[in-house]
Enzyme design. Structure first.
Site, PDB file in Angstrom:
ATOM      1  N   LYS A  67       0.736 -11.401   9.955  1.00  0.00           N
ATOM      2  CA  LYS A  67       1.497 -11.158  11.171  1.00  0.00           C
ATOM      3  C   LYS A  67       2.117 -12.417  11.768  1.00  0.00           C
ATOM      4  CE  LYS A  67       2.125  -7.748  12.330  1.00  0.00           C
ATOM      5  NZ  LYS A  67       2.765  -6.441  12.037  1.00  0.00           N
ATOM      6  N   SER A 284      -8.091  -3.793   5.234  1.00  0.00           N
ATOM      7  CA  SER A 284      -6.804  -3.223   4.818  1.00  0.00           C
ATOM      8  C   SER A 284      -6.394  -3.778   3.450  1.00  0.00           C
ATOM      9  CB  SER A 284      -5.714  -3.480   5.865  1.00  0.00           C
ATOM     10  OG  SER A 284      -5.368  -4.836   5.931  1.00  0.00           O
TER      11      SER A 284
HETATM   12  C1  LIG Z   1      -5.217  -6.288   8.963  1.00  0.00           C
HETATM   13  C2  LIG Z   1      -3.844  -5.729   8.897  1.00  0.00           C
HETATM   14  N1  LIG Z   1      -3.438  -5.129   7.794  1.00  0.00           N
HETATM   15  C3  LIG Z   1      -2.213  -4.582   7.675  1.00  0.00           C
HETATM   16  C4  LIG Z   1      -1.315  -4.617   8.713  1.00  0.00           C
HETATM   17  C5  LIG Z   1       0.027  -3.949   8.550  1.00  0.00           C
HETATM   18  O1  LIG Z   1       1.111  -4.802   8.584  1.00  0.00           O
HETATM   19  P1  LIG Z   1       2.509  -4.286   9.134  1.00  0.00           P
HETATM   20  O2  LIG Z   1       2.407  -4.242  10.624  1.00  0.00           O
HETATM   21  O3  LIG Z   1       3.495  -5.271   8.658  1.00  0.00           O
HETATM   22  O4  LIG Z   1       2.732  -2.911   8.596  1.00  0.00           O
HETATM   23  C6  LIG Z   1      -1.690  -5.236   9.889  1.00  0.00           C
HETATM   24  C7  LIG Z   1      -0.804  -5.259  11.033  1.00  0.00           C
HETATM   25  O5  LIG Z   1      -1.166  -5.621  12.135  1.00  0.00           O
HETATM   26  C8  LIG Z   1      -2.979  -5.815   9.996  1.00  0.00           C
HETATM   27  O6  LIG Z   1      -3.393  -6.424  11.120  1.00  0.00           O
END
Ligand SMILES: Cc1ncc(COP(=O)(O)O)c(C=O)c1O
Length: 322
Positions: A67, A284
């Site tokens: 981010k 994630s």
């Molecule tokens: C841990 C984590 N994984 C995945 C994402 C997803 O990214 P995006 O917002 O670019 O879809 C985020 C977004 O905040 C995140 O904090």
């Protein structure tokens, strides 16, 4: 610092140039954003041979997550358009990582930052954001990131002129950071040979930006978006789009396939990557890898690139580690 100046003095560089060089060193935290390593998951790849899986290790960004890229581009865009001025407070809704990114960049550039986060966001994230000087407004935990979005909107609406509200869910500068940055890096790091790409959907900025760049380069590259398989889940940062507010920047026609992943499956992948690759990743990231592994077993060839958005430290107190 002193030695540096002496070196320049000895090489007779004009004084003004020394000032410029030093000013650039002062901006180094911002300069460290992007250009993250692409790491081959060697032992896991051997198990899905002849597929090779590479992970974009986004925790190498100075704020600790993918981010940083979007936050920096949205702030720079705000400065360029004149919407962000010195008297404004940067305000946004975040599930955590974007908040840390805004706070870190705000500290480095001298902006005040206010973050709206669900109150159950972990202490590690809150501590980090506060350490950078941000203040945190808590939103209802039950309403998850949608509750934070509603509260941030309300604050921005009730105090026009006080805030710069980038609204990461609806801001093109979010996905463009990945179109020009992450996507371009993946093409360079794989010498254009990537065949399958996987990323989770939060704001969808990462998937949209990288996906568009890769498809533009080669329409045959397969794009897979990953989300939790149910509304009640423990994959922080990702949204279950069927039951959540759909981000304005989400492009429903971009993915070749959308894959739902169960929380436990994501957690198991996190443990596996720690044991087999020596990488401590976030949940994630585990979800994205779990989705890629399903496909790797089906296809007989390919160079897979998966996005690992953050590292495991902020989740280290979670029960699945016990
Ligand atoms: C841990 C984590 N994984 C995945 C994402 C997803 O990214 P995006 O917002 O670019 O879809 C985020 C977004 O905040 C995140 O904090």
């Amino acid at each position: 610092m002193v030695r540096l100046i002496q070196v320049y003095a000895m090489s007779a560089v004009p004084e003004r140039q020394v000032d410029i060089e030093l000013a650039e060193i002062g901006q180094s935290v911002i300069r460290l954003i992007g250009n993250t390593p692409l790491i081959k998951l060697r032992r896991i790849s051997r198990q899905v041979w002849p597929v090779d899986i590479y992970a974009k290790a986004e925790w190498y960004n100075p704020g600790g997550s993918v981010k940083d890229r979007a936050a920096l581009n949205m702030i720079r865009q705000g400065e360029k358009t004149g919407q962000l001025t010195r008297d404004k407070i940067i305000l946004d809704a975040t599930s955590g990582n974007t908040g840390v990114a805004y706070a870190m960049i705000g500290a480095a550039l001298g902006y005040r930052v206010r973050l709206v986060m669900p109150e159950n966001v972990g202490e590690f994230i809150k501590l980090k954001a506060r350490a950078f000087g941000a203040d945190i407004v808590a939103s209802d935990a039950v309403e998850s990131s949608d509750g934070a979005i509603r509260k941030a909107r309300e604050l921005a609406k009730n105090h026009p002129g006080r805030y710069f509200y980038p609204d990461q869910y609806n801001n093109d500068a979010n996905w463009l950071a990945h179109y020009h940055g992450t996507g371009q890096e993946i093409l360079r790091q794989t010498h254009g040979r990537v065949t399958h790409f996987y990323a989770g959907l939060g704001t969808s900025g990462t998937f949209t930006g990288v996906g568009r760049r890769l498809k533009e380069y080669n329409r045959n590259i397969q794009l897979f978006s990953v989300q939790p398989d149910s509304a009640l889940h423990g994959i922080e940062g990702l949204k279950h789009l069927e039951s959540a507010m759909v981000p304005g920047i989400y492009d429903p026609d971009l993915a070749d396939q959308n894959i739902g992943v169960d929380t436990e499956e994501a957690q198991n992948a996190v443990k596996r990557v720690a044991k087999e690759e020596g990488l401590f990743i976030g949940i994630s990231s585990g979800a994205v890898l779990a989705a890629a592994l399903q496909k790797a077993a089906e296809v007989r060839d390919g160079i897979f690139v998966v996005i690992f958005p953050d590292g495991g430290a902020r989740y280290s107190d979670q029960r699945f580690w016990e």
